[in-house]
Enzyme design. Structure first.
Site, PDB file in Angstrom:
ATOM      1  N   ASP A  21     -45.714  21.753  50.670  1.00 13.13           N
ATOM      2  CA  ASP A  21     -45.128  20.677  51.475  1.00 13.13           C
ATOM      3  C   ASP A  21     -45.203  21.005  52.966  1.00 13.13           C
ATOM      4  OD1 ASP A  21     -43.900  18.285  51.968  1.00 13.13           O
ATOM      5  OD2 ASP A  21     -41.876  18.960  51.490  1.00 13.13           O
ATOM      6  N   ASN A  69     -46.999   9.790  45.131  1.00 14.83           N
ATOM      7  CA  ASN A  69     -47.916   9.784  46.284  1.00 14.83           C
ATOM      8  C   ASN A  69     -48.823   8.544  46.302  1.00 14.83           C
ATOM      9  OD1 ASN A  69     -48.369  13.411  46.393  1.00 14.83           O
ATOM     10  ND2 ASN A  69     -46.952  12.134  47.523  1.00 14.83           N
TER      11      ASN A  69
END
Ligand code: FPP
Length: 246
Positions: A21, A69
């Site tokens: 991330d 996503n």
């Protein structure tokens, strides 16, 4: 002494999972577009795969693209998909050199056909490698995986192939994507976020969680070794008392 040399090779985790991330924030800090962050994240993927192979870690699972996503702007999705294809093309040689086998988890059917094809070809090419297995989670989310397992079990019950009384955690483990892969011993998340974001929820029941502020494109071998050393200093009790496991 180098961090790597401080690691006890007899107490290695069998499976390390990583939530990569911070690519977007890394790029923003440099005044660049988010995609620049993803591109630089590929270097970290290469480094950490190499680090895992050097240590002889059996499984390394990377969360590359979640079901959620798909809700990102289409331009970012397209860029991520083409980055996956180009990285797989460019890195297959390195995977072969390092004896790394590529495995998928996730809903491969949800991927554009060129990505699916490239992924399948890299999986086939590396299938005979016996070192680290690099498990890429793409089009993956844990709730999707568990719901999918429940649906397939229900189907077999309806056909009389499974008895309802035989449904237990051992059976369910056989229906989730990770199948023969041992549960992660440690889950690493970069970028200072303290969440598990729908990743391996079933499998991390007893995993050690490790959070670092380092953004993924800055994550290097030494950051990985530091996480492994931190893991080796933890006492894992699996619900027992300290005296029982000591
Ligand atoms: C999270 O950062 C990262 C991703 C959603 C994608 C990860 C993909 C790569 C590292 C590149 C390709 C991967 C492989 C396996 C070759 P973010 O965009 O959520 O960052 P932010 O939280 O700072 O916005």
């Amino acid at each position: 002494m180098e961090l790597k040399d401080q690691i006890d090779r007899k107490k290695l985790p069998a499976h390390v999972a990583v939530i990569m991330d911070g690519n977007g924030r890394w790029a923003k800090k440099k005044g660049k577009h988010r995609i620049f962050g993803h591109k630089n994240g590929v270097t970290s993927v290469r480094e950490i795969t190499e680090a895992a192979a050097e240590l002889g870690i059996q499984y390394l699972t990377l969360y590359a693209f979640s079901t959620e996503n798909w809700n990102r702007p289409q331009t970012e999705i397209d860029a991520l998909m083409s980055l996956l294809v180009s990285s797989l093309s460019a890195e297959t040689k390195t995977l072969m050199k390092n004896n790394v086998r590529l495995l998928p988890i996730g809903d491969l059917k949800s991927l554009p056909s060129n990505v699916h094809k490239k992924f399948s070809s890299c999986i086939n090419k590396t299938a005979g490698n016996t070192g680290t297995s690099l498990v890429l989670a793409i089009g993956y989310s844990s709730r999707w995986e568990i719901a999918d397992a429940a649906r397939r079990i229900a189907l077999e019950v309806s056909k009389g192939e499974i008895n309802v009384e035989d449904i237990n955690s051992k059976l369910l483990s056989k229906y989730i994507n990770t199948l023969e892969i041992p549960d992660p011993d440690i889950l690493i998340r970069t970028s200072g976020e303290y969440r598990v974001s729908n990743f391996l929820l079933w499998q991390i029941a007893y995993s050690e969680l490790y959070f670092t502020d380092t953004l993924w494109p800055d994550f290097r071998k030494d950051d990985f070794f530091e996480a492994i050393l931190n893991f080796q200093n933890r006492e894992r009790r699996f619900g027992k008392t300290s005296e029982q496991v000591g």
